[in-house]
Design a protein around this motif. Structure first.
Motif, mmCIF file in Angstrom:
data_model
loop_
_atom_site.group_PDB
_atom_site.id
_atom_site.type_symbol
_atom_site.label_atom_id
_atom_site.label_comp_id
_atom_site.label_asym_id
_atom_site.label_seq_id
_atom_site.Cartn_x
_atom_site.Cartn_y
_atom_site.Cartn_z
ATOM 1 N N ALA A 1 25.145 -19.434 17.298
ATOM 2 C CA ALA A 1 23.865 -20.059 17.645
ATOM 3 C C ALA A 1 23.956 -20.818 18.961
ATOM 4 O O ALA A 1 23.026 -20.774 19.781
ATOM 5 N N LEU A 2 25.061 -21.502 19.201
ATOM 6 C CA LEU A 2 25.203 -22.263 20.441
ATOM 7 C C LEU A 2 25.421 -21.334 21.637
ATOM 8 O O LEU A 2 24.930 -21.607 22.736
ATOM 9 N N ALA A 3 26.123 -20.243 21.431
ATOM 10 C CA ALA A 3 26.273 -19.259 22.510
ATOM 11 C C ALA A 3 24.913 -18.676 22.877
ATOM 12 O O ALA A 3 24.589 -18.523 24.062
ATOM 13 N N ALA A 4 24.100 -18.392 21.859
ATOM 14 C CA ALA A 4 22.761 -17.861 22.112
ATOM 15 C C ALA A 4 21.884 -18.880 22.835
ATOM 16 O O ALA A 4 20.968 -18.512 23.581
ATOM 17 N N ALA A 5 22.171 -20.177 22.623
ATOM 18 C CA ALA A 5 21.406 -21.244 23.274
ATOM 19 C C ALA A 5 21.904 -21.537 24.687
ATOM 20 O O ALA A 5 21.359 -22.413 25.363
ATOM 21 N N GLY A 6 22.938 -20.824 25.139
ATOM 22 C CA GLY A 6 23.391 -20.968 26.515
ATOM 23 C C GLY A 6 24.638 -21.807 26.711
ATOM 24 O O GLY A 6 25.028 -22.064 27.851
ATOM 25 N N PHE A 7 25.263 -22.237 25.628
ATOM 26 C CA PHE A 7 26.480 -23.037 25.752
ATOM 27 C C PHE A 7 27.700 -22.137 25.989
ATOM 28 O O PHE A 7 27.760 -21.007 25.494
ATOM 29 N N ALA A 8 28.663 -22.664 26.709
ATOM 30 C CA ALA A 8 29.999 -22.080 26.723
ATOM 31 C C ALA A 8 30.697 -22.581 25.467
ATOM 32 O O ALA A 8 30.770 -23.792 25.245
ATOM 33 N N THR A 9 31.168 -21.703 24.625
ATOM 34 C CA THR A 9 31.651 -22.110 23.312
ATOM 35 C C THR A 9 33.167 -22.041 23.197
ATOM 36 O O THR A 9 33.821 -21.193 23.798
ATOM 37 N N VAL A 10 33.701 -22.954 22.381
ATOM 38 C CA VAL A 10 35.110 -22.940 22.010
ATOM 39 C C VAL A 10 35.156 -22.941 20.487
ATOM 40 O O VAL A 10 34.701 -23.892 19.843
ATOM 41 N N PRO B 1 27.309 -23.950 32.422
ATOM 42 C CA PRO B 1 26.768 -24.288 31.100
ATOM 43 C C PRO B 1 27.576 -25.399 30.456
ATOM 44 O O PRO B 1 28.772 -25.569 30.731
ATOM 45 N N ARG B 2 26.939 -26.185 29.607
ATOM 46 C CA ARG B 2 27.641 -27.211 28.852
ATOM 47 C C ARG B 2 28.584 -26.535 27.858
ATOM 48 O O ARG B 2 28.286 -25.467 27.325
ATOM 49 N N THR B 3 29.719 -27.167 27.619
ATOM 50 C CA THR B 3 30.710 -26.617 26.697
ATOM 51 C C THR B 3 30.540 -27.259 25.329
ATOM 52 O O THR B 3 30.459 -28.481 25.202
ATOM 53 N N GLU C 1 44.213 -31.051 25.175
ATOM 54 C CA GLU C 1 44.800 -30.583 26.431
ATOM 55 C C GLU C 1 44.215 -29.239 26.844
ATOM 56 O O GLU C 1 43.986 -28.982 28.031
ATOM 57 N N ALA C 2 43.949 -28.382 25.853
ATOM 58 C CA ALA C 2 43.417 -27.045 26.141
ATOM 59 C C ALA C 2 41.942 -27.078 26.529
ATOM 60 O O ALA C 2 41.455 -26.192 27.226
ATOM 61 N N VAL C 3 41.218 -28.114 26.062
ATOM 62 C CA VAL C 3 39.774 -28.217 26.326
ATOM 63 C C VAL C 3 39.509 -29.585 26.961
ATOM 64 O O VAL C 3 39.038 -30.512 26.297
ATOM 65 N N PRO C 4 39.796 -29.737 28.250
ATOM 66 C CA PRO C 4 39.670 -31.049 28.885
ATOM 67 C C PRO C 4 38.237 -31.489 29.139
ATOM 68 O O PRO C 4 37.975 -32.676 29.317
ATOM 69 N N GLU C 5 37.306 -30.532 29.169
ATOM 70 C CA GLU C 5 35.903 -30.857 29.418
ATOM 71 C C GLU C 5 35.049 -30.292 28.299
ATOM 72 O O GLU C 5 35.099 -29.099 28.007
ATOM 73 N N VAL C 6 34.263 -31.153 27.667
ATOM 74 C CA VAL C 6 33.393 -30.725 26.577
ATOM 75 C C VAL C 6 32.205 -31.673 26.491
ATOM 76 O O VAL C 6 32.334 -32.875 26.742
ATOM 77 N N SER C 7 31.042 -31.126 26.154
ATOM 78 C CA SER C 7 29.821 -31.933 26.031
ATOM 79 C C SER C 7 29.366 -32.104 24.586
ATOM 80 O O SER C 7 28.722 -33.092 24.250
ATOM 81 N N VAL C 8 29.665 -31.113 23.762
ATOM 82 C CA VAL C 8 29.229 -31.134 22.364
ATOM 83 C C VAL C 8 30.429 -30.821 21.483
ATOM 84 O O VAL C 8 31.165 -29.861 21.740
ATOM 85 N N VAL C 9 30.644 -31.632 20.454
ATOM 86 C CA VAL C 9 31.679 -31.361 19.466
ATOM 87 C C VAL C 9 31.023 -31.303 18.098
ATOM 88 O O VAL C 9 30.402 -32.276 17.658
#
Length: 258
Positions: A34-43, A15-17, A79-87
């Motif tokens: 809402a983003l978790a419900a939409a299938g995103f991996a959330t931070v 899933p996109r983060t 550094e803790a979140v090296p890969e992310v698609s949505v901020v």
């Protein structure tokens, strides 16, 4: 074993983060859900990391401590979140309702550092990861205060006007790249916003007397809609208000006609 010419099973895709700042309460926390419900991996990222940890446990995501006014904290986030698609830049807030002639300089400075410079720090730190994702999306939580004004609101309207300018500039600077930019600009939303601004629960409650304001969930649903559009679709500037609110200075209190 598959026959020649027949495609085999599709490998599962991760899933996109999506990372949300200011996620410890209000619109930020609702957006994580809402983003978790939409299938995103959330931070979920905020200063009150214990709240983010509870939220992360609820939705199956991650929690990271973040102070957007602290460069070292932002560097640690990258550094803790090296890969992310949505901020989603949700950290912010308002302080005070004094007229310009009596305004508190330090309050204005704090609002600018959080609402504008905080976005700058996080954006600079995470933009490389957004570019690497091949489908990046920056969401700025603005306000109708970003294009309207009202008495006693100059400090907050100034920073939200600045954020609106940042969003429009980002759109020009990132044009031609696979990074979308969206500003969500709500009107009156019942969260901790008024409590923080006014300092008492009684004063905060009076803000919403006689009307039904937006909820944090209302705004979060719009954010989730924006980031789940096809990659070629950019919801540039989305304004949402309660039906009872015509603009920042005109609110109907009492039964609506109809």
């Amino acid at each position: 074993m598959t026959s020649p010419g027949v495609p085999g099973p599709t490998a599962p895709t991760s899933p996109r983060t999506a990372l949300v700042t200011g996620a410890s309460s209000g619109i930020g926390a609702a957006t994580v859900r809402a983003l978790a419900a939409a299938g995103f991996a959330t931070v979920a990222a905020a200063r009150r990391v214990e709240r983010c940890q509870e939220l992360a446990a609820e939705v199956g995501g991650r929690a990271v401590q973040l102070d957007v006014t602290d460069a070292a904290s932002v560097a640690a986030l990258a550094e803790a979140v090296p890969e992310v698609s949505v901020v989603v830049h949700s950290a912010g807030g308002a302080l005070g309702t004094d007229p310009v002639s009596e305004a508190d300089v330090e309050g204005w400075r704090t609002m600018y550092d959080t609402n504008v410079l905080g976005v700058l720090r996080v954006h600079q730190a995470l933009l490389p990861a957004l570019r690497r994702s091949g489908n990046g999306h920056v969401v700025l939580l603005g306000s109708i205060a970003g294009f309207e004004v009202y008495p006693g609101g100059a400090g907050y309207t100034a920073v939200k006007h600045a954020l609106n300018a940042v969003r429009r500039t980002m759109r020009q600077e990132l044009n031609g790249e696979l990074v979308r930019v969206t500003e969500i600009a709500p009107g009156m939303v019942e969260t901790e916003f008024s409590l923080v601004r006014l300092g008492s629960e009684e004063a905060a409650a009076k803000v919403y007397d006689g009307l039904t304001p937006l909820s944090a969930e209302d705004v979060a649903e719009v954010i989730a809609f924006a980031v789940t559009r096809p990659p070629h679709v950019d919801l540039d500037h989305v304004v949402l208000r309660p039906v009872a609110q015509a603009d920042a200075a005109h609110v109907h209190r009492g039964p609506l006609r109809g």
